[in-house]
Write a protein that holds these residues in place. Structure first.
Motif, PDB file in Angstrom:
ATOM      1  N   MET A 179       0.858  -1.174   0.000  1.00  0.00           N
ATOM      2  CA  MET A 179       0.000   0.000   0.000  1.00  0.00           C
ATOM      3  C   MET A 179       0.899   1.229   0.000  1.00  0.00           C
ATOM      4  O   MET A 179       1.933   1.273   0.641  1.00  0.00           O
ATOM      5  CB  MET A 179      -0.902  -0.021   1.224  1.00  0.00           C
ATOM      6  N   SER A 180       0.492   2.232  -0.725  1.00  0.00           N
ATOM      7  CA  SER A 180       1.309   3.441  -0.852  1.00  0.00           C
ATOM      8  C   SER A 180       1.023   4.445   0.254  1.00  0.00           C
ATOM      9  O   SER A 180      -0.019   4.423   0.890  1.00  0.00           O
ATOM     10  CB  SER A 180       1.052   4.097  -2.206  1.00  0.00           C
ATOM     11  N   TRP A 181       1.993   5.302   0.434  1.00  0.00           N
ATOM     12  CA  TRP A 181       1.884   6.442   1.347  1.00  0.00           C
ATOM     13  C   TRP A 181       1.599   7.625   0.436  1.00  0.00           C
ATOM     14  O   TRP A 181       2.444   8.019  -0.358  1.00  0.00           O
ATOM     15  CB  TRP A 181       3.188   6.598   2.095  1.00  0.00           C
ATOM     16  N   ASP A 182       0.402   8.190   0.499  1.00  0.00           N
ATOM     17  CA  ASP A 182      -0.009   9.243  -0.419  1.00  0.00           C
ATOM     18  C   ASP A 182       0.191  10.621   0.183  1.00  0.00           C
ATOM     19  O   ASP A 182      -0.239  10.892   1.308  1.00  0.00           O
ATOM     20  CB  ASP A 182      -1.477   9.065  -0.814  1.00  0.00           C
ATOM     21  N   VAL A 183       0.851  11.477  -0.595  1.00  0.00           N
ATOM     22  CA  VAL A 183       1.072  12.860  -0.199  1.00  0.00           C
ATOM     23  C   VAL A 183       0.642  13.759  -1.347  1.00  0.00           C
ATOM     24  O   VAL A 183       0.560  13.333  -2.493  1.00  0.00           O
ATOM     25  CB  VAL A 183       2.543  13.143   0.185  1.00  0.00           C
TER      26      VAL A 183
ATOM     27  N   ILE B   9       4.029   7.169  -2.473  1.00  0.00           N
ATOM     28  CA  ILE B   9       5.377   6.783  -2.073  1.00  0.00           C
ATOM     29  C   ILE B   9       5.385   5.320  -1.649  1.00  0.00           C
ATOM     30  O   ILE B   9       4.503   4.872  -0.919  1.00  0.00           O
ATOM     31  CB  ILE B   9       5.865   7.655  -0.896  1.00  0.00           C
ATOM     32  N   TYR B  10       6.410   4.604  -2.082  1.00  0.00           N
ATOM     33  CA  TYR B  10       6.651   3.221  -1.669  1.00  0.00           C
ATOM     34  C   TYR B  10       8.068   3.175  -1.109  1.00  0.00           C
ATOM     35  O   TYR B  10       9.032   3.354  -1.847  1.00  0.00           O
ATOM     36  CB  TYR B  10       6.517   2.258  -2.849  1.00  0.00           C
ATOM     37  N   GLY B  11       8.194   3.022   0.204  1.00  0.00           N
ATOM     38  CA  GLY B  11       9.491   3.000   0.855  1.00  0.00           C
ATOM     39  C   GLY B  11       9.735   4.283   1.632  1.00  0.00           C
ATOM     40  O   GLY B  11       9.489   5.381   1.135  1.00  0.00           O
ATOM     41  N   GLN B  12      10.214   4.141   2.851  1.00  0.00           N
ATOM     42  CA  GLN B  12      10.370   5.268   3.769  1.00  0.00           C
ATOM     43  C   GLN B  12      11.226   6.404   3.207  1.00  0.00           C
ATOM     44  O   GLN B  12      10.901   7.583   3.396  1.00  0.00           O
ATOM     45  CB  GLN B  12      10.975   4.774   5.080  1.00  0.00           C
ATOM     46  N   ASN B  13      12.299   6.099   2.518  1.00  0.00           N
ATOM     47  CA  ASN B  13      13.195   7.161   2.072  1.00  0.00           C
ATOM     48  C   ASN B  13      12.624   8.021   0.946  1.00  0.00           C
ATOM     49  O   ASN B  13      13.160   9.083   0.650  1.00  0.00           O
ATOM     50  CB  ASN B  13      14.556   6.587   1.686  1.00  0.00           C
ATOM     51  N   GLY B  14      11.528   7.586   0.369  1.00  0.00           N
ATOM     52  CA  GLY B  14      10.879   8.402  -0.648  1.00  0.00           C
ATOM     53  C   GLY B  14      10.432   9.749  -0.108  1.00  0.00           C
ATOM     54  O   GLY B  14      10.480  10.756  -0.805  1.00  0.00           O
TER      55      GLY B  14
END
Length: 125
Positions: A1-5, A73-78
């Motif tokens: 699941m993505s982190w959407d900003v 975003i996929y992955g914390q460093n994104g």
């Protein structure tokens, strides 16, 4: 699941999306700025994927000036890569997961941990 900003260009600091004055938003052609900043990019029709060593960021191109741009975003460093980009261009970022603006000056406060809690909550529901 993505982190959407959501990426914004505004004449004023956005404290809360609820209090956002749309007249303060500056229509911007974010696509060119993203393509010029991030060199590792996969292009498929109107979809773009920014590739980092341990993250990826997806978005769709508009080809015109818009008031905001949704990025997944996929992955914390994104998030750190996006914060660097936003700071360079004086943009602002909204995190849809915790419903708040991201602090570009204190990225350690930004919520990958909060995103993980949100993700666990959603998956349990």
């Amino acid at each position: 699941m993505s982190w959407d900003v959501v990426l914004f260009n505004s004449n004023q600091e956005i404290k809360s999306v609820a209090d956002l004055d749309e007249n303060d938003l500056v229509p911007t052609e974010f696509d060119s700025a993203l393509e010029n900043h991030f060199k590792q990019m996969i292009k498929e029709e109107n979809r773009r994927e920014i590739k980092g060593s341990d993250f990826s960021i997806d978005y769709y191109v508009n080809g015109e000036d818009v008031s905001n741009k949704m990025l997944s975003i996929y992955g914390q460093n994104g998030i750190y890569a996006l914060i660097e980009f936003a700071k360079k261009h004086n943009y602002q970022l909204y995190d849809s997961g915790f419903d708040g603006m991201l602090d570009l000056e204190k990225p350690e406060k930004n919520g990958y941990g909060d995103f993980q809690k949100y993700l666990k909550h959603v998956l349990r529901s």
